[in-house]
Design a protein around this motif. Structure first.
Motif, mmCIF file in Angstrom:
data_model
loop_
_atom_site.group_PDB
_atom_site.id
_atom_site.type_symbol
_atom_site.label_atom_id
_atom_site.label_comp_id
_atom_site.label_asym_id
_atom_site.label_seq_id
_atom_site.Cartn_x
_atom_site.Cartn_y
_atom_site.Cartn_z
ATOM 1 N N HIS A 138 0.855 -1.184 0.000
ATOM 2 C CA HIS A 138 0.000 0.000 0.000
ATOM 3 C C HIS A 138 0.891 1.234 0.000
ATOM 4 O O HIS A 138 2.071 1.187 0.361
ATOM 5 C CB HIS A 138 -0.933 0.014 1.219
ATOM 6 C CG HIS A 138 -0.198 0.015 2.535
ATOM 7 N ND1 HIS A 138 0.297 1.152 3.099
ATOM 8 C CD2 HIS A 138 0.127 -1.005 3.361
ATOM 9 C CE1 HIS A 138 0.903 0.847 4.245
ATOM 10 N NE2 HIS A 138 0.811 -0.454 4.418
ATOM 11 N N GLY B 246 0.394 5.910 -0.040
ATOM 12 C CA GLY B 246 -0.507 7.051 -0.089
ATOM 13 C C GLY B 246 -0.759 7.499 -1.517
ATOM 14 O O GLY B 246 0.045 7.266 -2.423
ATOM 15 N N GLU B 247 -1.904 8.151 -1.737
ATOM 16 C CA GLU B 247 -2.284 8.589 -3.076
ATOM 17 C C GLU B 247 -1.236 9.497 -3.696
ATOM 18 O O GLU B 247 -0.880 9.359 -4.872
ATOM 19 C CB GLU B 247 -3.632 9.303 -3.014
ATOM 20 C CG GLU B 247 -4.151 9.747 -4.376
ATOM 21 C CD GLU B 247 -5.526 10.376 -4.300
ATOM 22 O OE1 GLU B 247 -5.853 11.158 -5.200
ATOM 23 O OE2 GLU B 247 -6.266 10.084 -3.331
ATOM 24 N N LEU B 248 -0.706 10.446 -2.932
ATOM 25 C CA LEU B 248 0.293 11.374 -3.450
ATOM 26 C C LEU B 248 1.552 10.625 -3.879
ATOM 27 O O LEU B 248 2.123 10.900 -4.947
ATOM 28 C CB LEU B 248 0.624 12.433 -2.400
ATOM 29 C CG LEU B 248 1.640 13.507 -2.820
ATOM 30 C CD1 LEU B 248 1.154 14.264 -4.051
ATOM 31 C CD2 LEU B 248 1.889 14.477 -1.662
ATOM 32 N N VAL C 146 1.768 7.506 -4.795
ATOM 33 C CA VAL C 146 1.475 6.715 -5.994
ATOM 34 C C VAL C 146 1.472 7.608 -7.233
ATOM 35 O O VAL C 146 2.008 7.241 -8.287
ATOM 36 C CB VAL C 146 0.122 5.986 -5.839
ATOM 37 C CG1 VAL C 146 -0.298 5.349 -7.162
ATOM 38 C CG2 VAL C 146 0.211 4.930 -4.750
ATOM 39 N N GLU C 147 0.872 8.793 -7.136
ATOM 40 C CA GLU C 147 0.844 9.712 -8.273
ATOM 41 C C GLU C 147 2.254 10.092 -8.702
ATOM 42 O O GLU C 147 2.576 10.129 -9.903
ATOM 43 C CB GLU C 147 0.054 10.967 -7.913
ATOM 44 C CG GLU C 147 -1.454 10.752 -7.860
ATOM 45 C CD GLU C 147 -2.194 12.023 -7.485
ATOM 46 O OE1 GLU C 147 -1.521 13.033 -7.130
ATOM 47 O OE2 GLU C 147 -3.441 12.016 -7.535
ATOM 48 N N ARG C 148 3.111 10.382 -7.744
ATOM 49 C CA ARG C 148 4.485 10.750 -8.073
ATOM 50 C C ARG C 148 5.217 9.588 -8.725
ATOM 51 O O ARG C 148 5.958 9.770 -9.703
ATOM 52 C CB ARG C 148 5.215 11.186 -6.800
ATOM 53 C CG ARG C 148 4.818 12.565 -6.305
ATOM 54 C CD ARG C 148 5.459 12.875 -4.958
ATOM 55 N NE ARG C 148 5.161 14.230 -4.519
ATOM 56 C CZ ARG C 148 5.338 14.658 -3.284
ATOM 57 N NH1 ARG C 148 5.821 13.822 -2.359
ATOM 58 N NH2 ARG C 148 5.051 15.908 -2.953
ATOM 59 N N HIS C 149 5.021 8.398 -8.186
ATOM 60 C CA HIS C 149 5.704 7.228 -8.731
ATOM 61 C C HIS C 149 5.230 6.942 -10.156
ATOM 62 O O HIS C 149 6.057 6.698 -11.055
ATOM 63 C CB HIS C 149 5.434 6.012 -7.835
ATOM 64 C CG HIS C 149 6.081 4.758 -8.336
ATOM 65 N ND1 HIS C 149 7.448 4.581 -8.363
ATOM 66 C CD2 HIS C 149 5.545 3.614 -8.841
ATOM 67 C CE1 HIS C 149 7.735 3.387 -8.860
ATOM 68 N NE2 HIS C 149 6.591 2.786 -9.151
#
Length: 452
Positions: free
Chosen positions: A46, A48-50, A52-55
């Motif tokens: 899992h 965090g959303e931020l 994941v967006e950066r990755h």
């Protein structure tokens, strides 16, 4: 926690009904090496959303974007300019959110659009009728083979060596379950197509011959002698078009008496989109209309005499009894069909011909320049906007080196035909209206340096 409504006794009963001993039996066709035996390695459970967006953004940034570098890729997916108005119109709510209309006559706008699409496709392919689109070119190709089997009551299809290997692969996958015999071969790095060999192979057991036009190497053949040979043996000729823009410059397969013409419509109105979604084209002679897969929209009048549109023919398994359906994979790519139809409407016949002429002129310029690179041989003596080069060494490493230099030089045949050493030096180069003279010179200069 996910909601799982089935109990273990439920699962056991279902498995017993279909004759499977375990759920694993349902995946028997997936090679064991391709199956996961646990979570994907090195993937966090899992984040965090931020984060994941950066990755994901970092991963996307590693892509070499088609519009930012000299681009010569083709082989069934082509970079063409799509007017901004196409994207604007397909995003209208009534189009963007609509799916298959199960009460079709209520959706008059959708039916009219599909009717216009059919008219355009039939005119383009040179066929009497066309359906309201299919999933993509490769599955449309298989559907044509299945249609030929239904019409001829025969089970042997002869596939040209010039047919895209991905289309061949899809046909092989489906033929495993129908029992069709597919006779296939590899293309040869020569200017001659395999039309004579295809004619020689037709016999009383042949349901159809499948030929690509232009073929995987970009070669263009006269299909009329092949059509005549097929018909002499009561077999069908299926023509596959992966670059529909070509039909703005060369004779359509229908004009050369092809019985079924299928293809990929991506070039008109649909971007590359990393491989999809695309839109399949399907046309045929009118006498075979009841064996066509998919849906056919027609024009009529209502009770008051006003013009209206109806679903005239629908042989999809979603609309009729499954055992009566001609197909169960003929998904209609409605939004992509709309994009195709809008772009075609904006072009018109004269615009399509001008676009085709620009494509061919640029391709001829590129072929002449690249043929001057020391050690490079041009295979084609006829082509539209795609041609094949033979390099003095294996093409795949050359393509990778040029990609590292931010040039997408083409598609190596070694990638399409792994294990076929005789094709390893082949490089298929596509040129469209988006290619500039500077792009051509950049490729030629870089190729000279890499091959030196």
């Amino acid at each position: 926690m996910r909601y799982l409504p089935l109990t273990q006794p439920d699962r056991d009963a279902m498995l017993a009904t279909i004759g499977a001993s375990s759920i694993d039996d349902l995946f028997a066709d997936v090679p064991e090496v391709a199956r996961l035996d646990g979570p994907i390695h090195d993937l966090p459970m899992h984040a965090g959303e931020l984060a994941v967006e950066r990755h994901m953004g970092a991963l996307a940034a590693r892509n070499l974007v088609a519009g930012q570098v000299p681009f010569f890729l083709g082989c069934g997916a082509y970079r063409h300019h799509v007017p901004a108005s196409v994207d604007h119109l397909i995003q209208r709510g009534e189009f963007l959110t609509a799916y298959t209309p199960y009460q079709p006559e209520i959706a008059q706008g959708t039916l009219q659009m599909l009717f216009e699409f059919q008219s355009q496709v039939a005119r383009l392919l040179g066929t009497d009728v066309a359906n309201a689109s299919m999933y993509d070119g490769s599955t449309a190709c298989w559907e044509a083979i299945g249609m030929a089997r239904r019409i001829t009551k025969r089970g042997k299809a002869i596939l040209s060596g010039g047919l895209h290997p991905h289309y061949v692969s899809v046909a092989r996958t489906m033929a495993k379950y129908t029992g069709d015999l597919l006779e296939t071969s590899l293309p040869s790095l020569s200017a001659e197509t395999d039309i004579d060999a295809l004619i020689a192979g037709i016999d009383g057991d042949t349901s159809c011959v499948v030929v690509q036009y232009p073929d995987i190497l970009g070669r263009i053949a006269d299909l009329k002698p092949l059509a005549d040979a097929c018909h002499a043996q009561k077999a069908l000729l299926i023509a596959v078009v992966t670059e529909p823009v070509a039909l703005g410059a060369i004779k359509s397969p229908g004009e050369m008496d092809a019985d079924i013409v299928v293809g990929e419509g991506q070039s008109i109105g649909v971007g590359l989109q990393f491989g999809g979604p695309y839109v399949g084209l399907f046309g045929a002679k009118e006498k075979y209309v009841r064996q066509m897969p998919g849906r056919l929209c027609g024009e009529t009048v209502d009770a008051t005499g006003k013009r209206g549109f109806v679903l005239t023919l629908s042989t999809r398994e979603q609309h009729i009894r499954r055992e009566k359906a001609t197909s169960n994979i003929c998904t209609n790519s409605g939004l992509c069909a709309l994009a195709f139809s809008i772009h075609m409407t904006l072009l018109g016949e004269a615009g399509l011909r001008r676009l085709a002429n620009v494509n061919h002129a640029l391709a001829a310029t590129a072929a002449a320049r690249l043929a001057k690179v020391p050690g490079v041989r041009l295979v084609n003596d006829s082509f539209f906007n795609e041609f094949t080069l033979v390099l003095p060494r294996e093409a795949r490493p050359v393509v990778r080196t040029l990609a590292d230099r931010r040039i997408l030089a083409g598609v190596s045949l070694g990638r399409l035909y792994p294990g076929a050493a005789e094709l390893d030096h082949g490089l298929v180069v596509a040129v469209t209206e988006t290619t500039t003279p500077d792009d051509i010179e950049t490729l030629a200069t870089a190729l000279e340096k890499v091959l030196a």
